[in-house]
Design a protein around this motif. Structure first.
Motif, PDB file in Angstrom:
ATOM      1  N   ARG A  72      -1.553  11.725  -2.042  1.00  0.00           N
ATOM      2  CA  ARG A  72      -1.613  13.087  -2.506  1.00  0.00           C
ATOM      3  C   ARG A  72      -1.402  14.257  -3.394  1.00  0.00           C
ATOM      4  N   MET A  73      -2.397  12.625  -4.571  1.00  0.00           N
ATOM      5  CA  MET A  73      -2.363  13.863  -6.266  1.00  0.00           C
ATOM      6  C   MET A  73      -3.210  15.359  -6.008  1.00  0.00           C
ATOM      7  N   ARG A  74      -2.508  16.203  -6.888  1.00  0.00           N
ATOM      8  CA  ARG A  74      -3.247  16.944  -6.751  1.00  0.00           C
ATOM      9  C   ARG A  74      -4.203  17.137  -8.105  1.00  0.00           C
ATOM     10  N   TRP A  75      -4.707  18.650  -8.034  1.00  0.00           N
ATOM     11  CA  TRP A  75      -6.830  18.197  -8.786  1.00  0.00           C
ATOM     12  C   TRP A  75      -5.531  18.094 -10.626  1.00  0.00           C
ATOM     13  N   VAL A  76      -4.977  19.031 -11.128  1.00  0.00           N
ATOM     14  CA  VAL A  76      -4.584  19.290 -12.590  1.00  0.00           C
ATOM     15  C   VAL A  76      -3.750  18.207 -13.198  1.00  0.00           C
ATOM     16  N   PRO A  77      -3.101  17.676 -12.483  1.00  0.00           N
ATOM     17  CA  PRO A  77      -2.566  16.473 -13.192  1.00  0.00           C
ATOM     18  C   PRO A  77      -3.379  14.816 -13.085  1.00  0.00           C
ATOM     19  N   PHE A  78      -3.842  14.739 -11.940  1.00  0.00           N
ATOM     20  CA  PHE A  78      -5.318  14.042 -12.217  1.00  0.00           C
ATOM     21  C   PHE A  78      -6.361  13.936 -13.326  1.00  0.00           C
ATOM     22  N   LEU A  79      -7.121  15.732 -14.303  1.00  0.00           N
ATOM     23  CA  LEU A  79      -7.852  15.440 -14.555  1.00  0.00           C
ATOM     24  C   LEU A  79      -7.214  15.978 -15.091  1.00  0.00           C
ATOM     25  N   VAL A  80      -5.817  16.256 -16.076  1.00  0.00           N
ATOM     26  CA  VAL A  80      -5.668  16.299 -17.187  1.00  0.00           C
ATOM     27  C   VAL A  80      -5.261  14.489 -17.819  1.00  0.00           C
ATOM     28  N   ALA A  81      -4.160  14.211 -16.893  1.00  0.00           N
ATOM     29  CA  ALA A  81      -3.863  13.056 -16.949  1.00  0.00           C
ATOM     30  C   ALA A  81      -5.525  11.336 -17.215  1.00  0.00           C
ATOM     31  N   THR A  82      -6.841  11.794 -16.641  1.00  0.00           N
ATOM     32  CA  THR A  82      -8.029  11.184 -16.756  1.00  0.00           C
ATOM     33  C   THR A  82      -8.203  11.359 -18.437  1.00  0.00           C
ATOM     34  N   ALA A  83      -8.222  12.978 -18.956  1.00  0.00           N
ATOM     35  CA  ALA A  83      -8.874  13.936 -19.755  1.00  0.00           C
ATOM     36  C   ALA A  83      -7.808  12.807 -20.738  1.00  0.00           C
ATOM     37  N   LEU A 109       0.598  -1.658   0.273  1.00  0.00           N
ATOM     38  CA  LEU A 109      -0.076   0.244   0.077  1.00  0.00           C
ATOM     39  C   LEU A 109       0.804   1.768   0.586  1.00  0.00           C
ATOM     40  N   LYS A 110       1.621   1.213   0.867  1.00  0.00           N
ATOM     41  CA  LYS A 110       3.116   2.365   0.565  1.00  0.00           C
ATOM     42  C   LYS A 110       3.432   2.865  -0.725  1.00  0.00           C
ATOM     43  N   ALA A 111       3.593   1.495  -1.448  1.00  0.00           N
ATOM     44  CA  ALA A 111       4.035   1.284  -2.865  1.00  0.00           C
ATOM     45  C   ALA A 111       3.759   1.838  -3.403  1.00  0.00           C
ATOM     46  N   VAL A 112       1.800   1.894  -3.855  1.00  0.00           N
ATOM     47  CA  VAL A 112       1.064   2.281  -4.416  1.00  0.00           C
ATOM     48  C   VAL A 112       1.241   3.924  -4.686  1.00  0.00           C
ATOM     49  N   ASP A 113       1.249   4.370  -2.721  1.00  0.00           N
ATOM     50  CA  ASP A 113       0.464   5.486  -2.635  1.00  0.00           C
ATOM     51  C   ASP A 113       2.007   6.715  -3.373  1.00  0.00           C
ATOM     52  N   GLY A 114       3.008   6.238  -2.368  1.00  0.00           N
ATOM     53  CA  GLY A 114       4.332   6.858  -3.005  1.00  0.00           C
ATOM     54  C   GLY A 114       4.181   7.270  -4.798  1.00  0.00           C
ATOM     55  N   GLN A 115       3.927   6.300  -5.323  1.00  0.00           N
ATOM     56  CA  GLN A 115       4.183   6.168  -6.652  1.00  0.00           C
ATOM     57  C   GLN A 115       3.195   7.302  -7.562  1.00  0.00           C
ATOM     58  N   LEU A 116       1.800   7.168  -6.886  1.00  0.00           N
ATOM     59  CA  LEU A 116       0.984   8.140  -6.956  1.00  0.00           C
ATOM     60  C   LEU A 116       1.183   9.223  -6.433  1.00  0.00           C
ATOM     61  N   SER A 117       1.642   9.772  -5.755  1.00  0.00           N
ATOM     62  CA  SER A 117       1.821  10.976  -4.793  1.00  0.00           C
ATOM     63  C   SER A 117       2.874  11.464  -5.815  1.00  0.00           C
ATOM     64  N   ARG A 118       3.769  10.458  -5.783  1.00  0.00           N
ATOM     65  CA  ARG A 118       5.511  11.360  -6.135  1.00  0.00           C
ATOM     66  C   ARG A 118       5.351  11.591  -7.471  1.00  0.00           C
ATOM     67  N   HIS A 119       4.801  10.308  -8.587  1.00  0.00           N
ATOM     68  CA  HIS A 119       4.648  10.877 -10.386  1.00  0.00           C
ATOM     69  C   HIS A 119       3.179  10.863 -10.223  1.00  0.00           C
ATOM     70  N   ALA A 120       2.737  11.635 -10.086  1.00  0.00           N
ATOM     71  CA  ALA A 120       0.830  11.636 -10.476  1.00  0.00           C
ATOM     72  C   ALA A 120       0.707  11.559 -12.184  1.00  0.00           C
ATOM     73  N   PHE A 121       0.631  12.031 -12.626  1.00  0.00           N
ATOM     74  CA  PHE A 121       0.609  12.284 -14.410  1.00  0.00           C
ATOM     75  C   PHE A 121       0.743  10.994 -14.940  1.00  0.00           C
ATOM     76  N   ARG A 122       2.174  10.730 -14.141  1.00  0.00           N
ATOM     77  CA  ARG A 122       2.525   9.182 -15.082  1.00  0.00           C
ATOM     78  C   ARG A 122       1.988   8.359 -14.669  1.00  0.00           C
ATOM     79  N   SER A 123       1.356   8.410 -13.559  1.00  0.00           N
ATOM     80  CA  SER A 123       1.028   6.819 -12.920  1.00  0.00           C
ATOM     81  C   SER A 123      -0.931   7.074 -13.772  1.00  0.00           C
ATOM     82  N   MET A 124      -1.676   8.197 -13.742  1.00  0.00           N
ATOM     83  CA  MET A 124      -2.428   8.333 -13.783  1.00  0.00           C
ATOM     84  C   MET A 124      -2.783   8.045 -15.025  1.00  0.00           C
TER      85      MET A 124
END
Length: 269
Positions: free
Chosen positions: A205-216, A168-183
């Motif tokens: 701890r992913m932010r809104w902008v990389p989350f939405l842009v990577a999703t689109a 769980l810590k590995a997944v959380d760290g990946q999402l938090s540190r590499h938000a755009f690439r992971s999403m």
């Protein structure tokens, strides 16, 4: 006027002027929101204050999130929105209005755990390849944003302390540190459920902008493939339909291979 101490006995006696000055200073300090060092701060202890603290606690908000999601899923099962596809879109809607309504319904259905492939096929069948792809993408971003906001406001504070396991810590760290690439990876490879990626990103701890842009951006290939397949479903032997099916199958295979190769990396962190 009396002094602060009497001349005879030395007993301290506050003068009226000192009392008024102290009250004035205390009022000004309270109004300014400044607390003197060592001074006790009064905390509301009434019934209303206790109820407010309980209702705003992390676990109460998480319970509200679970209740909202359960109600949304139950509504989908009860009203069966797929009947709109079987009986046709409401005749009073057409063109841009129908596309907007469908995009909003698409987003809400994804929050209620309706599989996106079905919605993408429906978008292609109702609006054709181009408009269906655009409508489905708009609904995808809308649904992802709603789920991310709900998870961030109602679930993050309660769930983050539970991220104690190594995986769980590995997944959380990946999402938090590499938000755009992971999403982007989660959206490109269909092996990750849409709702799971939304709420995992919200807890991180992913932010809104990389989350939405990577999703689109990451949802374009898969969404377009399903929309084209839905638009050409009446001609399953056509080249467009076969190419769309190939675009659906290849990312799924690549995602499975990548997940298999990355499993050791996640376990090692």
């Amino acid at each position: 006027m009396l002094d602060a101490t009497t001349r005879s006995g030395g007993t301290a006696t506050a003068t009226p002027r000192a009392t008024a000055t102290d009250l004035t200073v205390a009022t000004a300090v309270a109004a300014a929101g400044v607390t003197a060092p060592g001074a006790a701060v009064a905390v509301p202890t009434g019934f209303t204050a206790r109820c407010t603290r309980v209702l705003l606690s992390p676990w109460s908000r998480l319970s509200l999130l679970v209740a909202l999601l359960a109600a949304a899923a139950s509504s989908v099962l009860l009203f069966e929105p797929q009947k709109l596809l079987a009986h046709g879109w409401p005749p009073q809607l057409g063109g841009a209005a129908a596309a907007v309504v469908f995009a909003v319904a698409y987003g809400l259905c994804t929050v209620a755990f309706v599989p996106r492939p079905l919605l993408n096929l429906a978008a292609g069948a109702l609006f054709g390849s181009q408009l269906g792809t655009g409508t489905a993408l708009a609904g995808t971003v809308l649904g992802a944003g709603v789920a991310f906001g709900l998870g961030r406001m109602l679930g993050q504070d309660a769930l983050r302390p539970l991220l104690r396991g190594r995986w769980l810590k590995a997944v959380d760290g990946q999402l938090s540190r590499h938000a755009f690439r992971s999403m982007m990876a989660a959206r490109l490879f269909p092996g990750v459920p849409f709702w799971a990626a939304n709420y995992c990103a919200a807890v991180s701890r992913m932010r809104w902008v990389p989350f939405l842009v990577a999703t689109a951006l990451g949802s374009i290939p898969n969404t377009a493939a399903y929309a084209v397949a839905g638009a050409r479903a009446s001609r399953p032997t056509s080249p467009a339909f076969l190419i769309a099916v190939g675009f659906i199958a290849v990312p799924a295979l690549v995602g499975a291979v990548v997940a298999w190769r990355k499993r050791h990396h996640l376990r090692g962190n």
